[in-house]
Design an enzyme around this catalytic site. Sequence first.
Site, PDB file in Angstrom:
ATOM      1  N   ARG A 133      -5.923   6.875  -8.924  1.00 47.63           N
ATOM      2  CA  ARG A 133      -5.037   5.845  -8.400  1.00 47.63           C
ATOM      3  C   ARG A 133      -5.590   4.493  -8.798  1.00 47.63           C
ATOM      4  O   ARG A 133      -6.708   4.406  -9.289  1.00 47.63           O
ATOM      5  CB  ARG A 133      -4.910   5.934  -6.873  1.00 47.63           C
TER       6      ARG A 133
ATOM      7  N   TYR B  24      -6.889 -10.124   3.542  1.00 49.46           N
ATOM      8  CA  TYR B  24      -7.895  -9.077   3.360  1.00 49.46           C
ATOM      9  C   TYR B  24      -8.513  -9.145   1.966  1.00 49.46           C
ATOM     10  O   TYR B  24      -9.717  -8.989   1.789  1.00 49.46           O
ATOM     11  CB  TYR B  24      -7.264  -7.701   3.600  1.00 49.46           C
ATOM     12  N   LYS B  25      -7.692  -9.421   0.978  1.00 50.29           N
ATOM     13  CA  LYS B  25      -8.181  -9.475  -0.391  1.00 50.29           C
ATOM     14  C   LYS B  25      -8.871 -10.812  -0.697  1.00 50.29           C
ATOM     15  O   LYS B  25      -9.384 -11.011  -1.796  1.00 50.29           O
ATOM     16  CB  LYS B  25      -7.041  -9.214  -1.382  1.00 50.29           C
TER      17      LYS B  25
ATOM     18  N   GLU C 256      -9.144  -1.822 -10.079  1.00 50.07           N
ATOM     19  CA  GLU C 256     -10.018  -0.659 -10.002  1.00 50.07           C
ATOM     20  C   GLU C 256      -9.243   0.595 -10.380  1.00 50.07           C
ATOM     21  O   GLU C 256      -8.229   0.916  -9.759  1.00 50.07           O
ATOM     22  CB  GLU C 256     -10.545  -0.492  -8.570  1.00 50.07           C
TER      23      GLU C 256
ATOM     24  N   HIS D 120     -12.857   3.043   6.025  1.00 47.69           N
ATOM     25  CA  HIS D 120     -11.592   2.360   5.760  1.00 47.69           C
ATOM     26  C   HIS D 120     -11.129   1.483   6.925  1.00 47.69           C
ATOM     27  O   HIS D 120     -10.065   0.849   6.834  1.00 47.69           O
ATOM     28  CB  HIS D 120     -10.484   3.381   5.426  1.00 47.69           C
TER      29      HIS D 120
ATOM     30  N   ASN E  79      -6.302   0.377  -7.555  1.00 49.40           N
ATOM     31  CA  ASN E  79      -6.343  -0.622  -6.498  1.00 49.40           C
ATOM     32  C   ASN E  79      -6.636  -1.955  -7.184  1.00 49.40           C
ATOM     33  O   ASN E  79      -7.054  -1.979  -8.335  1.00 49.40           O
ATOM     34  CB  ASN E  79      -7.427  -0.267  -5.479  1.00 49.40           C
TER      35      ASN E  79
ATOM     36  N   TYR F 174       0.840  -1.198   0.000  1.00 46.80           N
ATOM     37  CA  TYR F 174       0.000   0.000   0.000  1.00 46.80           C
ATOM     38  C   TYR F 174       0.879   1.255   0.000  1.00 46.80           C
ATOM     39  O   TYR F 174       1.932   1.299   0.639  1.00 46.80           O
ATOM     40  CB  TYR F 174      -0.874   0.052   1.259  1.00 46.80           C
TER      41      TYR F 174
HETATM   42  C1  HEM Z   1     -13.025   9.281  -1.113  1.00 45.68           C
HETATM   43  C2  HEM Z   1     -12.540   8.331  -1.772  1.00 45.68           C
HETATM   44  C3  HEM Z   1     -12.473   6.909  -1.297  1.00 45.68           C
HETATM   45  C4  HEM Z   1     -13.495   6.049  -1.043  1.00 45.68           C
HETATM   46  C5  HEM Z   1     -14.991   6.316  -1.160  1.00 45.68           C
HETATM   47  C6  HEM Z   1     -12.887   4.804  -0.631  1.00 45.68           C
HETATM   48  C7  HEM Z   1     -13.606   3.678  -0.273  1.00 45.68           C
HETATM   49  C8  HEM Z   1     -13.054   2.476   0.092  1.00 45.68           C
HETATM   50  C9  HEM Z   1     -13.792   1.324   0.507  1.00 45.68           C
HETATM   51  C10 HEM Z   1     -15.309   1.258   0.635  1.00 45.68           C
HETATM   52  C11 HEM Z   1     -12.909   0.327   0.776  1.00 45.68           C
HETATM   53  C12 HEM Z   1     -13.253  -1.095   1.259  1.00 45.68           C
HETATM   54  C13 HEM Z   1     -13.141  -1.162   2.762  1.00 45.68           C
HETATM   55  C14 HEM Z   1     -13.745  -2.422   3.312  1.00 45.68           C
HETATM   56  O1  HEM Z   1     -13.047  -3.450   3.340  1.00 45.68           O
HETATM   57  O2  HEM Z   1     -14.916  -2.386   3.707  1.00 45.68           O
HETATM   58  C15 HEM Z   1     -11.594   0.855   0.524  1.00 45.68           C
HETATM   59  C16 HEM Z   1     -10.416   0.155   0.645  1.00 45.68           C
HETATM   60  C17 HEM Z   1      -9.159   0.718   0.512  1.00 45.68           C
HETATM   61  N1  HEM Z   1      -8.871   2.045   0.281  1.00 45.68           N
HETATM   62 FE1  HEM Z   1     -10.198   3.493  -0.148  1.00 45.68          FE
HETATM   63  N2  HEM Z   1     -11.536   4.921  -0.647  1.00 45.68           N
HETATM   64  C18 HEM Z   1     -11.236   6.192  -1.051  1.00 45.68           C
HETATM   65  C19 HEM Z   1      -9.993   6.759  -1.208  1.00 45.68           C
HETATM   66  C20 HEM Z   1      -8.830   6.096  -0.953  1.00 45.68           C
HETATM   67  C21 HEM Z   1      -7.528   6.671  -1.142  1.00 45.68           C
HETATM   68  C22 HEM Z   1      -7.238   8.070  -1.658  1.00 45.68           C
HETATM   69  C23 HEM Z   1      -6.626   5.750  -0.793  1.00 45.68           C
HETATM   70  C24 HEM Z   1      -5.134   5.999  -0.864  1.00 45.68           C
HETATM   71  C25 HEM Z   1      -4.215   5.368  -0.366  1.00 45.68           C
HETATM   72  C26 HEM Z   1      -7.361   4.562  -0.394  1.00 45.68           C
HETATM   73  C27 HEM Z   1      -6.816   3.373   0.026  1.00 45.68           C
HETATM   74  C28 HEM Z   1      -7.512   2.202   0.235  1.00 45.68           C
HETATM   75  C29 HEM Z   1      -6.876   0.910   0.449  1.00 45.68           C
HETATM   76  C30 HEM Z   1      -5.377   0.646   0.462  1.00 45.68           C
HETATM   77  C31 HEM Z   1      -7.912  -0.023   0.604  1.00 45.68           C
HETATM   78  C32 HEM Z   1      -7.752  -1.530   0.754  1.00 45.68           C
HETATM   79  C33 HEM Z   1      -7.939  -2.094  -0.617  1.00 45.68           C
HETATM   80  C34 HEM Z   1      -7.471  -3.516  -0.857  1.00 45.68           C
HETATM   81  O3  HEM Z   1      -6.437  -3.942  -0.308  1.00 45.68           O
HETATM   82  O4  HEM Z   1      -8.116  -4.191  -1.678  1.00 45.68           O
HETATM   83  N3  HEM Z   1      -8.694   4.805  -0.495  1.00 45.68           N
HETATM   84  N4  HEM Z   1     -11.707   2.157   0.120  1.00 45.68           N
END
Ligand code: HEM
Lengths: 355, 328
Positions: A223, A316-317, A265, A193, A225, A37
């Site tokens: 970005r 987690y994934k 994504e 988050h 993901n 990350y």
């Molecule tokens: C406002 C914008 C954003 C929204 C609405 C959003 C929404 C989400 C949601 C709903 C999850 C899933 C959490 C769960 O497990 O329930 C997630 C995961 C995550 N988000 Fe965001 N996010 C946003 C911006 C960001 C940004 C800018 C970062 C920058 C580092 C970030 C980093 C992550 C990471 C690292 C995960 C875990 C993903 C994975 O390992 O698959 N997010 N986010």
Amino acid sequence: MTIQFNKESFRGDYTFHNSDWAIQRFPFPFHEDSYMYSVNMEQHRGGPEGSVYEKRFDVDEHYVSEMHDRALVLAEDPLRCQSLPHMTLAGWDLLELIMVAKSEDYPELFELHRNGDTWRWVNKPMEIDDTFTFLDETTLPYGPMEYITRQAQGDWCVLDQRDDMLWMDAGMVTTQADWSLDFDIGMNFFEWHAPVPLAHEMGIFKRALKFLLNIQQGAPARRLNWTMTVNPLLDTSPENYHKWGVQKTTLTPKNIGAKQHLRVELQTFFRLPRSNALVFPIRCYLIAFQDLVTIPKWGRRLHRVIRDLPDELATYKGFIANRPMMLDYLSRYDDGLATSPGVWPDLEIEPELQK
Amino acid sequence: MSAAPQKVRAGAEKIDVTISAVTPLNELVTRFEFARSDGEPFPPFSPGAHTIVELNDGGRTRLNPYSLMSDPSDLSTYAISVRRDDHGRGGSLFLHRNVSVGDELTITYPVNLFPLDLRGKKHLFLAGGIGITPFMAMIAHLERMGGAWELHYSCRSRALGSYADELKKRYPSKVQVYFDDQAQSIALENLLNGQPLGTHVYVCGPKGMIDWVHSMTASHGWPEENVHSEEFLAPQPGKPFEVWLCKSDMLIQVGENESLLEAMERSGVDAPFLCRGGACGQCETNVIESEGEFLHRDHWLDDDEHANGKKIMPCVSRFVGKSLILDR
Ligand code: HEM
């Protein structure tokens, strides 16, 4: 270029497929042979011609079928689309942003004719031709956000910005990687988050929030993901986990190349002008392992990334149980040669598989 | 990811504009209207947003923030109203004296640090002097969207009450104007007590007024999230000082009539910024070493940070002393 829209399904018989064009332009997310990350944000102002980064909202061969799949999800579960009362103005902002972007970026597919507040919207692939009054909800069949996001690929979170914080106060979420809008609605950036491992301790979310709060009109960001999905399912929601979770156990060494998909994504961020809200489109791209490894560099690299990924992330994934089988498969496409830096296929410079 | 790396420039995106009207409102305040030089409509903006006007003052670039006060639904025009500050560093004086219809300027895309809370059941506006400007756009917006609002506007005198007559005439039941020279003042306590649940308070004016509203609302149990403020900070002139920028590896002089941020820009350092008024936090800079006294003027750092001397906001804050080394 004219796009040939696939007729395909993301459920049942899973006829989803990528053309050679779609494979080559796939947003491969790893710029080096390992992954962790990070605050991996950059400006979203176009990209190489033909790439998924070129347009504000990429339209590809899956468009019509994805929109059909969304309609099926919504018919079963209307709560996938929600908008708190104060978010209607942001919905209009989003409608305008998408209509303007699509009609400018794909004039052969979409048209927007504006005469004061009387707007005519033509969506040729979906055979829509509607005239309505901007800012008057009664002239559309749905609220503005729902209307336009039934015609735009990817999920859409619309965040209200208040008190130096972002709030998930509206969204259209039907192609998500195991999270729920109905659960997250009204939550703030740190709350939704909360389930993510390691990133909080690394200070990633604090820095990411600061960046997002300062995203300005006319200067969008993006970005990537990624995660893993068995079968080309768009709707991997907690609500339907009982349906798709079990499919993870159907993976065998024989079918893994066809069934196992890398899910990427492309996330973008736009400031909305009238409401000062932030919209966060999450566009999902799927690719079967057997298609991905046709790009030698990607085959080599994916093996190394999956092999060295920390257990917390693989858990987690949701693919820790299948990781050994994935590695057996992927190792056949890794000959140990060095890979070129960056995400691009580099077909001209990367050698064929030496195995 | 680095799909297509691009260098991020400091500040917001820019728009070339032509001055389409200059209207003196009274002895101190003049309204400037802009049209886009390319003839296109302006981007829509949210009420409360400001733009940064770039002025070329005899070869020297001045970047001054002003609230957009035109009707957000009118995309043919952006307007600002500028109060002449005879003791400031000259940005407002330059506009008043040197800018006329037909002149070309550059402004930034709108940036909003003073947005309406759209959940508000009612919006109570408290304006002091030139602080009326963001409320002009908010009022136009709420009238269009059918939102509830009320304005209490305090001015020095009838002659200096920009837009007071116009507002009072158009919205007689929603606007109350108070004149200092007639010893009139906002009866804040009564006003707050009479508000329905879900009201949001917005104050824009001099620092004393903002502090007064914050302390009064706090003592009456109003949640902090329901009280919003924007103060117009312009960088103040001060004694020249010297700064060592260690990343850029250069020693720069900050002149009497320029800010530290402006001095960095003049020296070719691409320092981040957005509001240039001490509010947005973009230009926050770490102090490596200092021997002397900081003159902090921003709203971004908290009291502890102001006291411990580890950070400075170069858009509005200054320094007096022997040496200052910054991480820039
Ligand atoms: C406002 C914008 C954003 C929204 C609405 C959003 C929404 C989400 C949601 C709903 C999850 C899933 C959490 C769960 O497990 O329930 C997630 C995961 C995550 N988000 Fe965001 N996010 C946003 C911006 C960001 C940004 C800018 C970062 C920058 C580092 C970030 C980093 C992550 C990471 C690292 C995960 C875990 C993903 C994975 O390992 O698959 N997010 N986010």
